[in-house]
Design a protein around this motif. Structure first.
Motif, PDB file in Angstrom:
ATOM      1  N   PRO A  30     -16.771  -7.919  -7.151  1.00 28.80           N
ATOM      2  CA  PRO A  30     -16.535  -7.474  -5.623  1.00 28.80           C
ATOM      3  C   PRO A  30     -15.203  -6.755  -5.660  1.00 28.80           C
ATOM      4  O   PRO A  30     -14.422  -6.931  -6.334  1.00 28.80           O
ATOM      5  CB  PRO A  30     -16.738  -8.492  -4.661  1.00 28.80           C
ATOM      6  CG  PRO A  30     -16.362  -9.724  -5.676  1.00 28.80           C
ATOM      7  CD  PRO A  30     -16.782  -9.388  -7.078  1.00 28.80           C
ATOM      8  N   ALA A  31     -15.053  -5.921  -4.848  1.00 26.37           N
ATOM      9  CA  ALA A  31     -13.607  -5.163  -4.591  1.00 26.37           C
ATOM     10  C   ALA A  31     -13.376  -4.892  -3.165  1.00 26.37           C
ATOM     11  O   ALA A  31     -14.177  -5.126  -2.211  1.00 26.37           O
ATOM     12  CB  ALA A  31     -13.714  -3.916  -5.444  1.00 26.37           C
ATOM     13  N   VAL A  32     -12.261  -4.409  -2.818  1.00 32.97           N
ATOM     14  CA  VAL A  32     -11.647  -3.991  -1.821  1.00 32.97           C
ATOM     15  C   VAL A  32     -11.040  -2.655  -1.740  1.00 32.97           C
ATOM     16  O   VAL A  32     -10.257  -2.343  -2.569  1.00 32.97           O
ATOM     17  CB  VAL A  32     -10.427  -4.911  -1.148  1.00 32.97           C
ATOM     18  CG1 VAL A  32      -9.882  -4.205   0.169  1.00 32.97           C
ATOM     19  CG2 VAL A  32     -10.932  -6.481  -1.034  1.00 32.97           C
ATOM     20  N   LEU A  33     -12.143  -1.827  -0.960  1.00 27.61           N
ATOM     21  CA  LEU A  33     -11.750  -0.079  -1.069  1.00 27.61           C
ATOM     22  C   LEU A  33     -10.947   0.148  -0.170  1.00 27.61           C
ATOM     23  O   LEU A  33     -10.915  -0.119   1.179  1.00 27.61           O
ATOM     24  CB  LEU A  33     -13.194   0.485  -1.220  1.00 27.61           C
ATOM     25  CG  LEU A  33     -13.000   1.860  -0.871  1.00 27.61           C
ATOM     26  CD1 LEU A  33     -12.487   2.757  -2.214  1.00 27.61           C
ATOM     27  CD2 LEU A  33     -14.193   2.543  -0.683  1.00 27.61           C
ATOM     28  N   VAL A  34      -9.863   1.044  -0.306  1.00 26.99           N
ATOM     29  CA  VAL A  34      -8.809   1.661   0.584  1.00 26.99           C
ATOM     30  C   VAL A  34      -9.035   2.961   0.622  1.00 26.99           C
ATOM     31  O   VAL A  34      -8.678   3.610  -0.604  1.00 26.99           O
ATOM     32  CB  VAL A  34      -7.455   1.079   0.299  1.00 26.99           C
ATOM     33  CG1 VAL A  34      -6.515   1.627   1.365  1.00 26.99           C
ATOM     34  CG2 VAL A  34      -7.243  -0.441   0.380  1.00 26.99           C
TER      35      VAL A  34
END
Length: 427
Positions: A268-272
């Motif tokens: 999983p990741a956090v997209l900015v």
């Protein structure tokens, strides 16, 4: 649901009323002599015990009323004719029904550790959320518009439904718009404090607080020498952290298709996403496939230029975006260790991902402007988990952080503030 707590308190009252004192407990003459002695001593201890008993009796009655509310809502859910059917019902009505079920479970769970009625603020707010969700289900099934509601009173949910929104500032704090009951609205208009309930935030001198952190919704920061972006205390997502890997970020200008790569397969990741211009610009997440509003983190109708959204695990290593803009843009996958932590009041605009320490700490949620707002706990795969709070437009409501540490996801197009308001509740 707390029957043991209420039962134990009531049992204590019965025991106090029935117990004797020594072998002459049933003797009328002995009792009379004891009463005379008490009067001679002024019976100060007895009056003190009586006052404590009255307070405890009032606490027990208050807890019993909340317990009855939980039971009544559970019975309403059990008797409700709605049967979820993914083929017959849209995702909104199914989500509302699940929200009602979640609220009931949350109310039962939170009530288990409550000792006095003042501990039940989160329980009452959960029940209010559940009742509204069930009303929304009824409206959808009957083809009526989704009902609007004001939250429970900001100062104490036991005051009931808020009647109006007013400007209020805590001692030493900044003014904000809060929804309050009619009685508190009158008191504030007359320059008096709201009804004292013990639930309002403490004075700044009593509980030292770190400085407020404000997270701007847009605006790039200058790059450090060598082209490495530096962050700012005000907003962990204002600029790409220096430790971001070369395959995890891109920047450019104009329309483009972009591929970023996770630090591990299917992690999983956090997209900015940052855009230099909002007007006429929009961004679409094309891979992995995502349903709902997260598919378009920024839309052509939005005034926002920054979005922070979770990217769930699965769907392959690549995270692909389609950017539609005439101006510059910056996108990256944020390093997990750089996700900001909710230590003190945090204010921002738009979608946001943050970390919390758990412990069921109470939280005040305020949206100052905007449309729909939700606050979810994220699961380990970064999919939305428990719904902690929701609202529409300008509102203030309470929430309770999950017991275990983890990530939170704010989904909003408006300006909002999250404020921890006290010590974690006892389990």
């Amino acid at each position: 649901m707390g029957d043991g707590v209420v039962g134990a308190i009531r049992g204590l009252f019965r025991g106090r009323g029935e117990r004797g004192s020594g072998p002459g407990a049933g003797d009328e003459g002995g009792r009379a002599r004891g009463e005379a002695d008490d009067r001679a001593r002024g019976d100060g201890d007895g009056r003190a015990r009586g006052g404590r008993d009255d307070r405890a009796r009032g606490d027990a009655d208050g807890l019993a009323r909340v317990d009855a509310e939980i039971t009544a809502f559970g019975e309403a859910l059990a008797a409700h004719p709605f049967v979820p059917d993914h083929g017959a019902h849209g995702p909104d009505v199914l989500a509302d029904y699940q929200r009602a079920l979640d609220a009931y479970e949350r109310a039962k769970r939170d009530f288990a550790g409550d000792r006095t009625p003042r501990d039940t603020a989160d329980v009452l707010r959960a029940l209010d959320t559940g009742r509204h969700a069930l009303t929304c289900v009824d409206a959808a099934v009957e083809g009526r518009p989704r009902p609007h509601r004001l939250p429970l009173c900001f100062f104490d949910p036991r005051h009931g439904r808020a009647a109006e929104e007013v400007r209020w500032a805590p001692a030493g704090g900044t003014a904000r718009t809060v929804a309050v009951c009619a009685a508190d609205a009158v008191r504030l208009a007359e320059g008096r404090p709201p009804i004292e309930s013990g639930l309002r935030e403490p004075e700044p001198e009593a509980v030292p607080r770190a400085r407020r952190r404000t997270a701007p919704a847009s605006g790039p920061l200058p790059a450090a020498p060598g082209g490495v972006d530096v962050g700012a205390d005000a907003d962990a997502y204002a600029a790409r952290p220096g430790r971001t890997g070369p395959r995890q970020w891109r920047e450019g200008r104009g329309n483009a298709g972009v591929a970023l790569f996770r630090t591990g397969p299917d992690r999983p990741a956090v997209l900015v996403v940052h855009l230099d211009r909002a007007d006429g610009s929009w961004v679409e997440l094309t891979e992995p496939p995502v349903d709902g509003p997260d598919r378009q983190p920024l839309t052509h109708a939005s005034a926002l230029t920054r979005a922070v959204v979770p990217v769930p695990s699965g769907g392959g290593e690549a995270v692909r975006l389609q950017l539609h803009t005439r101006k510059g843009w910056r996108v990256w996958l944020h390093p997990p260790e750089e996700v900001p932590h909710l230590d003190d009041e945090l204010a921002s605009t738009g979608s946001y991902v943050l970390r919390h320490s758990g412990g069921r700490e109470p939280l005040r949620v305020t949206q100052h402007a905007g449309s729909a707002f939700t606050l979810h706990a994220l699961r380990s795969d970064h999919r939305a988990g428990e719904l902690l709070c929701e609202g529409t437009g300008a509102f203030t409501a309470g929430a309770v952080l999950p017991k275990k540490p983890g990530l939170l996801y704010v989904r909003s197009r408006g300006t909002w503030t999250l404020t921890p308001t006290g010590e974690p509740k006892r389990p």
